[in-house]
Design a protein around this motif. Structure first.
Motif, mmCIF file in Angstrom:
data_model
loop_
_atom_site.group_PDB
_atom_site.id
_atom_site.type_symbol
_atom_site.label_atom_id
_atom_site.label_comp_id
_atom_site.label_asym_id
_atom_site.label_seq_id
_atom_site.Cartn_x
_atom_site.Cartn_y
_atom_site.Cartn_z
ATOM 1 N N GLN A 1 0.702 -1.120 0.096
ATOM 2 C CA GLN A 1 -0.107 -0.071 0.155
ATOM 3 C C GLN A 1 0.889 1.149 0.188
ATOM 4 N N ALA A 2 2.186 1.028 -0.169
ATOM 5 C CA ALA A 2 2.974 2.455 -0.080
ATOM 6 C C ALA A 2 2.651 3.353 -1.157
ATOM 7 N N GLU A 3 2.628 3.042 -2.289
ATOM 8 C CA GLU A 3 2.345 4.121 -3.284
ATOM 9 C C GLU A 3 0.943 4.661 -3.008
ATOM 10 N N ARG A 4 -0.136 4.110 -2.545
ATOM 11 C CA ARG A 4 -1.419 4.702 -2.398
ATOM 12 C C ARG A 4 -1.308 5.650 -1.143
ATOM 13 N N SER A 5 -0.329 5.589 -0.448
ATOM 14 C CA SER A 5 -0.367 6.193 1.015
ATOM 15 C C SER A 5 0.220 7.563 0.712
ATOM 16 N N ALA A 6 0.895 7.911 -0.585
ATOM 17 C CA ALA A 6 1.745 8.818 -0.821
ATOM 18 C C ALA A 6 1.058 10.202 -0.470
ATOM 19 N N GLU A 7 -0.206 10.396 -0.785
ATOM 20 C CA GLU A 7 -1.114 11.852 -0.888
ATOM 21 C C GLU A 7 -1.225 11.971 0.818
ATOM 22 N N ARG A 8 -1.831 10.908 1.488
ATOM 23 C CA ARG A 8 -2.039 11.125 2.900
ATOM 24 C C ARG A 8 -0.727 11.251 3.578
ATOM 25 N N SER A 9 0.185 10.623 3.415
ATOM 26 C CA SER A 9 1.551 10.780 4.122
ATOM 27 C C SER A 9 1.884 12.279 4.077
ATOM 28 N N CYS A 10 1.836 12.752 2.812
ATOM 29 C CA CYS A 10 2.274 14.406 2.716
ATOM 30 C C CYS A 10 1.269 15.352 3.522
ATOM 31 N N GLN A 11 0.084 14.915 3.615
ATOM 32 C CA GLN A 11 -1.041 15.689 4.266
ATOM 33 C C GLN A 11 -0.568 15.485 5.796
ATOM 34 N N LEU A 12 -0.234 14.318 6.330
ATOM 35 C CA LEU A 12 -0.027 14.071 7.671
ATOM 36 C C LEU A 12 1.298 14.874 7.970
ATOM 37 N N LEU A 13 2.227 15.065 7.155
ATOM 38 C CA LEU A 13 3.298 15.666 7.478
ATOM 39 C C LEU A 13 3.104 17.319 7.423
ATOM 40 N N ALA A 14 2.508 17.735 6.387
ATOM 41 C CA ALA A 14 2.127 19.137 6.389
ATOM 42 C C ALA A 14 1.364 19.717 7.609
ATOM 43 N N ALA A 15 0.369 18.695 8.089
ATOM 44 C CA ALA A 15 -0.140 19.224 9.465
ATOM 45 C C ALA A 15 0.499 19.422 10.555
ATOM 46 N N GLN A 16 1.875 18.709 10.376
ATOM 47 C CA GLN A 16 2.745 18.942 11.478
ATOM 48 C C GLN A 16 3.961 20.080 11.191
ATOM 49 N N SER A 17 3.609 20.695 10.134
ATOM 50 C CA SER A 17 4.762 21.805 9.571
ATOM 51 C C SER A 17 5.716 21.031 8.982
ATOM 52 N N ILE A 18 5.845 19.918 8.515
ATOM 53 C CA ILE A 18 6.867 19.301 7.892
ATOM 54 C C ILE A 18 6.688 19.287 6.207
ATOM 55 N N LYS A 19 7.594 19.956 5.590
ATOM 56 C CA LYS A 19 7.342 20.027 4.101
ATOM 57 C C LYS A 19 7.840 19.024 3.416
ATOM 58 N N THR A 20 7.034 18.324 2.275
ATOM 59 C CA THR A 20 7.596 17.477 1.394
ATOM 60 C C THR A 20 8.201 17.935 0.294
ATOM 61 N N ILE A 21 9.405 18.007 -0.143
ATOM 62 C CA ILE A 21 10.245 18.416 -1.111
ATOM 63 C C ILE A 21 9.957 17.627 -2.476
ATOM 64 N N HIS A 22 9.882 16.198 -2.203
ATOM 65 C CA HIS A 22 9.675 15.696 -3.478
ATOM 66 C C HIS A 22 9.422 14.213 -3.103
ATOM 67 N N VAL A 23 8.470 13.550 -4.044
ATOM 68 C CA VAL A 23 7.720 12.063 -3.569
ATOM 69 C C VAL A 23 8.281 11.568 -5.078
ATOM 70 N N ALA A 24 8.951 10.270 -4.705
ATOM 71 C CA ALA A 24 9.234 9.147 -5.814
ATOM 72 C C ALA A 24 8.757 7.798 -5.521
ATOM 73 N N SER A 25 8.278 7.023 -6.394
ATOM 74 C CA SER A 25 7.662 5.793 -6.257
ATOM 75 C C SER A 25 8.434 4.801 -7.131
ATOM 76 N N ASP A 26 8.367 3.425 -6.746
ATOM 77 C CA ASP A 26 8.796 2.410 -7.713
ATOM 78 C C ASP A 26 7.976 1.458 -7.330
ATOM 79 N N GLY A 27 6.813 1.383 -7.236
ATOM 80 C CA GLY A 27 5.999 0.208 -7.188
ATOM 81 C C GLY A 27 5.621 -0.424 -5.535
ATOM 82 N N LEU A 28 6.831 -0.758 -5.217
ATOM 83 C CA LEU A 28 6.681 -1.400 -3.752
ATOM 84 C C LEU A 28 7.088 -0.351 -2.539
#
Length: 396
Positions: free
Chosen positions: A329-356
């Motif tokens: 489920q890693a790829e599917r969790s990308a958007e939620r993960s960025c939102q969770l970090l943003a809520a704690q004032s942690i900026k995501t500079i970049h997101v990369a995925s490779d399937g797993l």
């Protein structure tokens, strides 16, 4: 009937003192009493490789690579001899072998050699005499007869390659931790020990910073289907078994890479920079191509080398940390993960995925906090546990 064979590897802290070596000997004797033929691979005593390296640098800031291998190989030879002496004193016949004596042949790349072939003859001969065989890890010999060393984590690679060459039932890696965890427990106190993990997930975690197993050893074990087990030499438990081709976990774990550097480069220079990195022996973690900018991610230590070659073409750079989540489920969790970090004032500079997996680039000072936030959300929370249990039942 031929006895089953296991290969056991003990790291530097496991053989860090005479008392620890005695405890390791007891582990080995116990395995032999259980009916196994035992081949043991040892690292240098903790701190010994650094001591030898320090001596070399007192002679020359950049020691001759060939002679450095001759010197560093002595660390493992000390451990193997002391362990063999201990076993013999305890009444169990044991013989130690250097990489040369064990006929571990490597390529010619000093300080970072690759094993090309193992002639199992000398080891099998000793096993046939009911001896416990102790092999020095981290070292081999070229076809020309020069001693080589295998680079960081090389004893793991020695052990797994020997297990493959000897058709071992299992390769057991004894360390100062009691298995593979869902994240580094020193960073995430909620991290959970995994009873079993598949090769693709373990390879992905090792590639992205999990240090419990050396990446080449995982890749070899996967390629040759050698079951790996990570155990503690200090606590008795079943550890973590690494085997299998398929990932069944929604989220297996998180891996952290620190001291990375994001370097912005003119878009038209990307290919040229990639070629230069290859020539300089610099591994590029990620290539990022946005409409407005392009960048590469490399280790901070490699930045100076690249800057010397491309000083006028690097527009700017910034230190970053990489946090990688591994699982179905890693790829599917990308958007939620960025939102969770943003809520704690942690900026995501970049997101990369490779399937797993997905990898988030974030500021270094936020990496530990981010790891705890995402581990709780995707692995440790009650919602995540329900998801894990559901997937476990579906795959039984």
């Amino acid at each position: 009937m031929k006895k089953p064979l296991i290969v056991q590897k003990f790291g530097g802290t496991s053989v860090g003192s005479i008392e620890r070596i005695h405890a390791v000997a007891e582990h080995i004797i116990n395995s032999k009493k259980q009916g196994y033929q035992v081949v043991v691979v040892v690292s240098a005593m903790s701190g010994e490789t650094n001591r030898l390296m320090s001596l070399a640098k007192q002679v020359d800031v950049v020691p001759a690579a060939r002679e450095l291998d001759v010197l560093l190989a002595a660390g493992e030879q000390m451990s193997m001899a002391l362990l063999a002496m201990t076993l013999n004193k305890l009444g169990h016949a044991a013989a130690s072998l250097t990489g040369v004596q064990a006929k571990i042949t490597t390529d010619n790349r000093h300080n970072d050699a690759t094993i090309s072939h193992i002639d199992a003859g000398p080891i099998l001969e000793l096993l046939a005499q009911e001896q416990i065989v102790i092999v020095a890890g981290f070292q081999g010999v070229t076809k020309q007869g020069d001693i080589t060393t295998l680079g960081r984590g090389g004893s793991d690679t020695t052990a797994v390659t020997l297990a493959g060459a000897l058709n071992a039932q299992e390769c057991q890696i004894f360390t100062d931790v009691d298995g593979v965890y869902s994240c580094d427990p020193r960073v995430v106190p909620q991290a959970q020990r995994l009873p079993i993990i598949d090769f693709p997930s373990m390879e992905c975690m090792a590639r992205h910073g999990a240090k419990v197993l050396h990446l080449p050893s995982v890749q070899y074990a996967w390629q040759h289907q050698v079951p790996l087990r990570v155990l503690s030499s200090f606590d008795l438990n079943s550890g973590t078994l690494v085997k299998g081709e398929n990932c069944h976990r929604p989220m297996s774990g998180l891996a952290i890479l620190r001291d990375m550097c994001l370097i912005h480069i003119e878009s038209e220079r990307i290919l040229n920079v990639q070629k230069q990195c290859q020539l300089l022996g610099i591994t590029i973690g990620n290539v990022i191509e946005h409409p407005e900018w392009s960048a590469i991610v490399i280790k901070q230590d490699d930045y100076t080398k690249l800057e010397l070659a491309f000083q006028q073409k690097i527009s700017n750079s910034e230190p970053i940390g990489l946090l990688t989540m591994v699982g179905l489920q890693a790829e599917r969790s990308a958007e939620r993960s960025c939102q969770l970090l943003a809520a704690q004032s942690i900026k995501t500079i970049h997101v990369a995925s490779d399937g797993l997996s997905i990898t988030l680039a974030i500021s270094p000072e936020s990496i530990d906090k981010a790891a705890n936030i995402l581990h709780h959300a995707h692995i440790a929370s009650s919602e995540a546990l329900v998801c894990l249990q559901k997937h476990a039942s579906l795959n039984e």
